[in-house]
Scaffold this motif. Structure first.
Motif, PDB file in Angstrom:
ATOM      1  N   ILE A  70       0.826  -1.205   0.000  1.00  0.00           N
ATOM      2  CA  ILE A  70       0.000   0.000   0.000  1.00  0.00           C
ATOM      3  C   ILE A  70       0.863   1.258   0.000  1.00  0.00           C
ATOM      4  O   ILE A  70       0.617   2.196  -0.767  1.00  0.00           O
ATOM      5  N   ASN A  80      -6.627   5.967  -6.326  1.00  0.00           N
ATOM      6  CA  ASN A  80      -7.653   5.262  -5.540  1.00  0.00           C
ATOM      7  C   ASN A  80      -7.096   4.128  -4.676  1.00  0.00           C
ATOM      8  O   ASN A  80      -7.731   3.083  -4.515  1.00  0.00           O
ATOM      9  N   VAL A  82      -6.582   2.407  -1.312  1.00  0.00           N
ATOM     10  CA  VAL A  82      -7.297   2.422  -0.042  1.00  0.00           C
ATOM     11  C   VAL A  82      -6.343   2.002   1.073  1.00  0.00           C
ATOM     12  O   VAL A  82      -5.787   0.898   1.048  1.00  0.00           O
ATOM     13  N   ASP A  84      -5.169   0.643   4.633  1.00  0.00           N
ATOM     14  CA  ASP A  84      -5.728  -0.308   5.596  1.00  0.00           C
ATOM     15  C   ASP A  84      -5.408   0.143   7.015  1.00  0.00           C
ATOM     16  O   ASP A  84      -4.831   1.217   7.237  1.00  0.00           O
ATOM     17  N   ASN A 148      -9.803   6.993   4.314  1.00  0.00           N
ATOM     18  CA  ASN A 148      -8.755   5.992   4.095  1.00  0.00           C
ATOM     19  C   ASN A 148      -8.004   6.238   2.786  1.00  0.00           C
ATOM     20  O   ASN A 148      -7.509   5.311   2.141  1.00  0.00           O
ATOM     21  N   HIS A 149      -7.908   7.524   2.426  1.00  0.00           N
ATOM     22  CA  HIS A 149      -7.170   7.919   1.228  1.00  0.00           C
ATOM     23  C   HIS A 149      -6.153   9.004   1.576  1.00  0.00           C
ATOM     24  O   HIS A 149      -6.383   9.841   2.463  1.00  0.00           O
TER      25      HIS A 149
END
Length: 333
Positions: A70, A80, A82, A84, A148-149
């Protein structure tokens, strides 16, 4: 009534023997380092498969050495992505410590870490104009979390959680063991440690603090021993990861304000707190800020205890330790 007494005492005796059986040990490799876990469990369960999976999932979130993690995808400005729970926890803790240390701890130094040859990227030729150009997109005020971005003010901003991710992974594994009902354990990942409870015989878990001697390959002699109970310790030093160019040593801790490796007389910083992520992140910040600023910082943060090793004007080791360590720490020498 008289007949029940021997059975009662036998049950107590059996329980004590059962509880004090041999500890269960888990060892392995993760995050480019090793881990060692020891715990006592009446049910004699082996949690290694779960621990291995936890650490794999953790790396897929916050390891800059994995291209599809990530954090790597965010650094590459993939759309986009996301975040965690692991990434979000790291980001929020980093923002907190960045504020508390007045920017001495800053995970946006990643481009500088790479430029100096301490990250997965190729080392670059270091010259003032190069450092100045990178500093334009270093600063935790240039990036924020919305839901969460991740939102960046400059697409060149990149994050590096390696300075404290190992400490957080210790917390993640420790939380898992606690959820399984394990009341006595010690978790060590890459030298960062959390210990819960005491051993069944009533003794404390004990760890050592190394002497800050330049050594990339093996452990150094110990400078101090520390008894841990529901406490985490993380050490940051300039003696394990460094490069030498033209006879000059450059440590891997980069000052976010100058763009250069730190230069002060602080050799190692061991920080103690209730969670290893805090110990690890603040140890990095303390090492960057140097001894005098560190003393002031620690006086304002009683939730942290510290054991600092520094060099005096004659090159001798000196110690600064906060008052909360007196009952749990003993110098080896």
């Amino acid at each position: 009534m008289a007949k029940t007494a021997p059975t009662f005492f036998f049950l107590i005796f059996s329980t004590v023997i059962f509880a004090q059986k041999n500890p269960i040990k888990i060892e392995g490799e993760a995050q480019g380092t090793t881990y060692h876990i020891t715990y006592y469990d009446n049910a004699n369960r082996d949690f290694k498969p779960q621990v291995v999976q936890i650490l794999k999932d953790f790396d897929l979130s916050v390891s800059t050495y994995i291209p599809n993690s990530i954090i790597s995808r965010i650094n590459s400005n993939e759309q986009n992505v996301v975040a965690d729970k692991y990434f979000i926890t790291c980001f929020k803790k980093a923002k907190e410590v960045w504020k508390n240390t007045d920017g001495a701890f800053d995970p946006t130094v990643y481009p500088l870490v790479n430029a100096w040859g301490f990250g997965p990227g190729k080392k670059e030729k270091i010259e003032p104009k190069k450092i100045d150009s990178i500093l334009k997109f270093v600063g935790f005020d240039l990036i924020r979390l919305r839901g969460n971005h991740i939102i960046k003010k400059d697409p060149r901003v990149k994050l590096d959680f390696n300075a404290f991710a190992q400490g957080y992974s210790v917390d993640v594994v420790s939380d898992f063991l606690s959820q399984q009902g394990i009341a006595s354990f010690i978790v060590e990942i890459g030298g960062e440690v959390y210990a819960k409870g005491k051993k069944p015989d009533g003794t404390n878990w004990t760890v050592g603090i190394e002497k800050p001697i330049d050594n990339k390959e093996s452990a150094n002699d110990l400078k101090a021993l520390v008894k841990l109970e529901n406490l985490a310790i993380a050490t940051s030093g300039n003696y394990r990861r460094f490069i030498i160019e033209n006879g000059v040593k450059y440590a891997h801790h980069i000052d976010p304000k100058t763009g250069y490796p730190t230069k002060n007389n602080l050799l190692s910083a061991s920080l103690f707190s209730k969670e290893c992520i805090s110990s690890d992140a603040n140890a990095t910040g303390v090492l960057v800020m140097g001894l005098e600023k560190a003393k002031l910082f620690l006086s304002n943060h009683p939730e942290l205890q510290a054991y600092l090793i520094y060099s005096d004007d004659k090159g001798n080791y000196q110690i600064y330790e906060t008052s909360g360590l007196k009952q749990i720490l003993n110098d080896v020498e």
